[in-house]
Scaffold this motif. Structure first.
Motif, PDB file in Angstrom:
ATOM      1  N   GLN A 225       4.094   1.333  -1.228  1.00  0.00           N
ATOM      2  CA  GLN A 225       4.791   1.355  -2.522  1.00  0.00           C
ATOM      3  C   GLN A 225       3.938   2.014  -3.606  1.00  0.00           C
ATOM      4  OE1 GLN A 225       6.182  -2.588  -3.589  1.00  0.00           O
ATOM      5  NE2 GLN A 225       6.882  -2.987  -1.504  1.00  0.00           N
ATOM      6  N   ARG A 226       2.633   1.844  -3.487  1.00  0.00           N
ATOM      7  CA  ARG A 226       1.711   2.403  -4.505  1.00  0.00           C
ATOM      8  C   ARG A 226       1.346   3.865  -4.241  1.00  0.00           C
ATOM      9  NH1 ARG A 226      -0.868  -2.722  -3.544  1.00  0.00           N
ATOM     10  NH2 ARG A 226      -2.355  -1.683  -2.177  1.00  0.00           N
ATOM     11  N   SER A 227       1.745   4.391  -3.088  1.00  0.00           N
ATOM     12  CA  SER A 227       1.254   5.719  -2.697  1.00  0.00           C
ATOM     13  C   SER A 227       2.178   6.842  -3.176  1.00  0.00           C
ATOM     14  CB  SER A 227       1.070   5.783  -1.181  1.00  0.00           C
ATOM     15  OG  SER A 227       2.287   5.503  -0.541  1.00  0.00           O
TER      16      SER A 227
ATOM     17  N   SER B 196       0.835  -1.217   0.000  1.00  0.00           N
ATOM     18  CA  SER B 196       0.000   0.000   0.000  1.00  0.00           C
ATOM     19  C   SER B 196       0.864   1.259   0.000  1.00  0.00           C
ATOM     20  CB  SER B 196      -0.930   0.018   1.217  1.00  0.00           C
ATOM     21  OG  SER B 196      -0.168   0.005   2.418  1.00  0.00           O
TER      22      SER B 196
END
Length: 241
Positions: A56-58, A54
């Motif tokens: 890494q995607r932000s 979560s």
């Protein structure tokens, strides 16, 4: 002997200054300032902080605040007990601490902090950092954050302190949740607690308005403390062992 990974360029050196009115014995509180624009692609790797999917995607801001908070937490655990642990994110989104440790991590614009203690000394610690609300925003949000009794007390108080009062109420209720949730394992919300009184010196008295367990019942009172610095309010709820 653990070697501490280098601090990323986006974080300042860790600060052990106690920022609140009352120092808590047997705790370690560390803070840092961070700048998301200075975050590098390999900072998590070099800092030896695992980045959950979560994160890494932000966006960079979320990554930087997570990294800064976890760096503070790891260093605090190391200082407290020599533990080299980065608390992972639990299913309930809260940090997972070693079983004998209680702690709290918080961050707001450009600043992150963590506090830890052994459960022999403290059963619960909840800390929250918020940017001070503007007067207009505080007026808009008051109805969502304050109970009817708190709204009455606010109306009777100084209009100059409205923004501080709403920010403080929001923050100490967040801190209360962080301190109590690990103990009661039950979610509760803004309407389930109220600020009874607070002083300019930074002392706060809270009361629960719902039953959370056989021990933590409607009417239970707790102490909190807060401090305002550089347009941000830091609050702490501590529950002794």
């Amino acid at each position: 002997m653990h070697t501490t990974p280098a601090l990323p360029a986006c974080c300042t050196a860790l600060d052990s200054h106690w920022p609140l009115p009352t120092v808590l014995a047997d705790t370690v509180l560390l803070s840092t300032r961070f700048d998301p624009t200075r975050l590098l692609g390999d900072d998590f790797q070099r800092s030896a902080v695992p980045a959950p999917p979560s994160i890494q995607r932000s966006v960079a801001k979320r990554q930087a605040e997570f990294l800064a908070g976890r760096i503070c937490a790891r260093a605090a655990l190391q200082q407290l007990e020599g533990l080299n642990i980065v608390p992972p994110i639990g299913e309930d989104r809260a940090p997972v601490w070693p079983a004998h440790i209680c702690g709290s991590i918080t961050h707001s614009t450009g600043r992150a902090a963590a506090i830890v203690a052994n459960k022999q000394h403290w059963r619960g610690l909840g800390m929250d950092l918020e940017n001070l609300l503007s007067h207009e925003r505080a007026e808009r949000l008051a109805g969502e954050i304050l109970t009817p009794a708190e709204m009455q007390r606010m109306a009777a108080g100084s209009q100059e302190q409205l923004a501080l009062r709403v920010t403080l109420t929001f923050s100490v209720k967040e801190s209360l949740f962080k301190a109590l949730y690990p103990i009661v394992q039950q979610r509760f919300y803004f309407e389930h607690a109220e600020v009874l009184e607070w002083t300019a010196a930074g002392q706060v008295r809270l009361r629960l308005l719902t039953d959370l367990s056989s021990e933590w019942r409607n009417g239970s009172e707790l102490e909190a403390q807060f401090a305002v610095q550089d347009g941000q309010l830091l609050s702490l709820v501590s529950i002794q062992a």
